[in-house]
Design an enzyme around this catalytic site. Sequence first.
Site, short mmCIF file in Angstrom:
data_model
loop_
_atom_site.label_atom_id
_atom_site.label_comp_id
_atom_site.label_asym_id
_atom_site.label_seq_id
_atom_site.Cartn_x
_atom_site.Cartn_y
_atom_site.Cartn_z
N GLU A 30 0.85 -1.18 0.00
CA GLU A 30 0.00 0.00 0.00
C GLU A 30 0.89 1.23 0.00
OE1 GLU A 30 -3.83 -1.70 2.52
OE2 GLU A 30 -2.69 -0.01 3.30
N ASP A 89 -5.24 9.17 10.71
CA ASP A 89 -3.90 8.63 10.98
C ASP A 89 -3.35 9.10 12.31
OD1 ASP A 89 -2.72 6.91 8.82
OD2 ASP A 89 -3.56 8.53 7.61
N TYR A 116 -10.81 -4.84 4.06
CA TYR A 116 -9.82 -4.33 5.02
C TYR A 116 -10.55 -4.14 6.33
CZ TYR A 116 -5.93 -1.38 6.66
OH TYR A 116 -4.87 -0.85 7.35
#
Lengths: 418, 280
Positions: B49, B60, B174
């Site tokens: 990725e 994040d 995911y």
Amino acid sequence: MPRACPERSRRVPDSRGWFGAYGGRYVAETLMPALYELEQSYKQARRDPAFSAQLARYAADYVGRPTPLYFARNLTQRLGGAKIYLKREDLCHTGAHKVNNTLGQALLAVRMKKSRLTAETGAGQHGVAAATMAALFGLKCEIFMGRLDVERQALNVLRMKLLGARVNPVESGSKTLKDALNEALRDWIATVRDTYYLIGTVAGPHPYPLIVRDFQSVIGREARRQVLRRERRLPDFLVACVNGGSNAIGLFYPFLKDAAVKMVGVEAAGKGLDGPAHAATLVAGSVGVLHGNRTYLLQDEFGQIRETHSIAAGLDYPGVGPEHSYLKDIGRVQYTAVTDEQALKAVALLAETEGIISALESAHAVAYAAALAPSLGSERVIIVNLSGRGDKDMQTIAAHAGLTLDGAEPAAERATAG
Amino acid sequence: MNRIEKTFAQLRRRREPALVPFIVAGDPTLEQTESLVLELEARGADLVELGVPFSDPAADGPANQRALERGLRAGASVDKILALVARLRSRSQIALVLFGYFNPVLRYGCARFCADAGRAGVDGLLIVDLPPEEAGELRRPARACGLDLIHLLAPTTPAARAARIVRMARGFLYYVSVAGVTGVRDKLPSELEPRVAALRRLTDLPIGVGFGISTPAQAAAVASFADAAVVGSAFSLLIERHGASAEALEAVGALAGQMKAAMRQARAGGPRQAQPPDDL
């Protein structure tokens, strides 16, 4: 006497949170279920007379509503044109309109049995209003504030701490409001089960722009009633400063169906629109996605969010609520921008003529109205949203005027001034 | 069959779990990213990725935020990242997924982005702030250009919603291991295995697990019940420490090698059974 259509009949946002081409829910999957939960809870609360009654009671007894619609006679005479009315949101408890929203959302948080509030703040006004509600309702409160803003707005940091909130300085990115918002979202992602995210403006993912609009619309509902009683007619112009845009939506929304009422949103032109040092998102930005919604943004050619500037710390967010983007595109509201210099002059003008010290944010609206009024006849009526008071800005204003907080003019400044 | 499908089909035949490293494109330089991808492939990575830098990465944690800032400083814009992928394709056929936020893609133009990404040799897209509700404008051109739009599932995703997402998913699923942002964590949540097992009953697609996996032991634990382990922040921290040096390549490669070895070993025991909970 003109009557407004019921607000409920308006079409935006649709059930998926879209105001025309703007809005939506652009967030990480972890938060999506929380947004649906919030939407459901809010729908129920909105229909519940007990919730409305509770909100109205705190608004009256605690916030101090209704706020006056004050006819600024001296200012009007000085300018020689349209009558200027000030909607005195600066008289709300905590010093700005922000509390209308934090009160409503904190009551919603309590209703949803959340034990903790998390919020971002720029100038600290929303942080103070959130911390105030957390104290009132016995909730834990986590405030995220950019490191630069923590330094610039020490007074508000102190207020939040005194109110029992934890203030977390944010070191990432540009260390200002947008980064504080990123950090509040990160906190919420990790604590979503017991935490209520209390956004401070009409931006963010659906249903926030709708919820904040509803709680801020009390400004326009009152103003509409007040001006009709006083003038027996609707105003010709509504003027409000816009960054995220919650005080402007609050004033404008209840008048949107009144086609004869013109509306002007005033953004921060900072040091001028010809350079990068401004925050005029609607006037000079382009469409993108940030913080959960699609809207106008200040961004570079690669879609990276730009750093902004305004002398008003509460006007330097690089986005804007999606409803404003929609109102701009359909032409219902005109958006313009006022520079730091013009805003500072407006603070002085209002202080001199009316004995009212406006927040630098609200002074942008005053500056526009002061330029507009002389071009209109004396039978015309302008309502300016005086969204906050200027106590928090004394340091900024002093620094700009070359004054110190003890009131002494530095010798060098005196010499050049002479 | 695109590279993602091919990779997982081969791994499934070999009963081998996939190691999926995440590194930020341009961290600390675009040239180094090229070398890092080749090194990762040599040390056992099955899919990489590539993070697309964004100024406001709200999903994040600190390690990846700093990596994304380094990528931004290196000028890793969408067009330069696509050029990097095109260069890589002359030397590697490893499956590549671009991982990022929607605004840089939107700014580039969804249709143009998908066309250029497909041409460059990208295999999939994972846009963390683009839930299925808003993904339509990217899904159509992605499909037309042979790109898999990878969807995320989270611990907060209710079962009915998971079933809907699974139906529109492509490539692999995911699963976000914890309600939180990316970052290194001491241990994985105990409910992870039963949640993946519940997801398994909804789909034949490979299931990858990410967010919080940073050690070979954690990767091995995930490999015992999932098809892939995604590891990001641990690599970002190594790159931060070693910069654009040869040591960085060695350190990143070594961690990937240890992880892949531990995962293979864990899988040799075969997948375990677990009771699914009500929610995913």
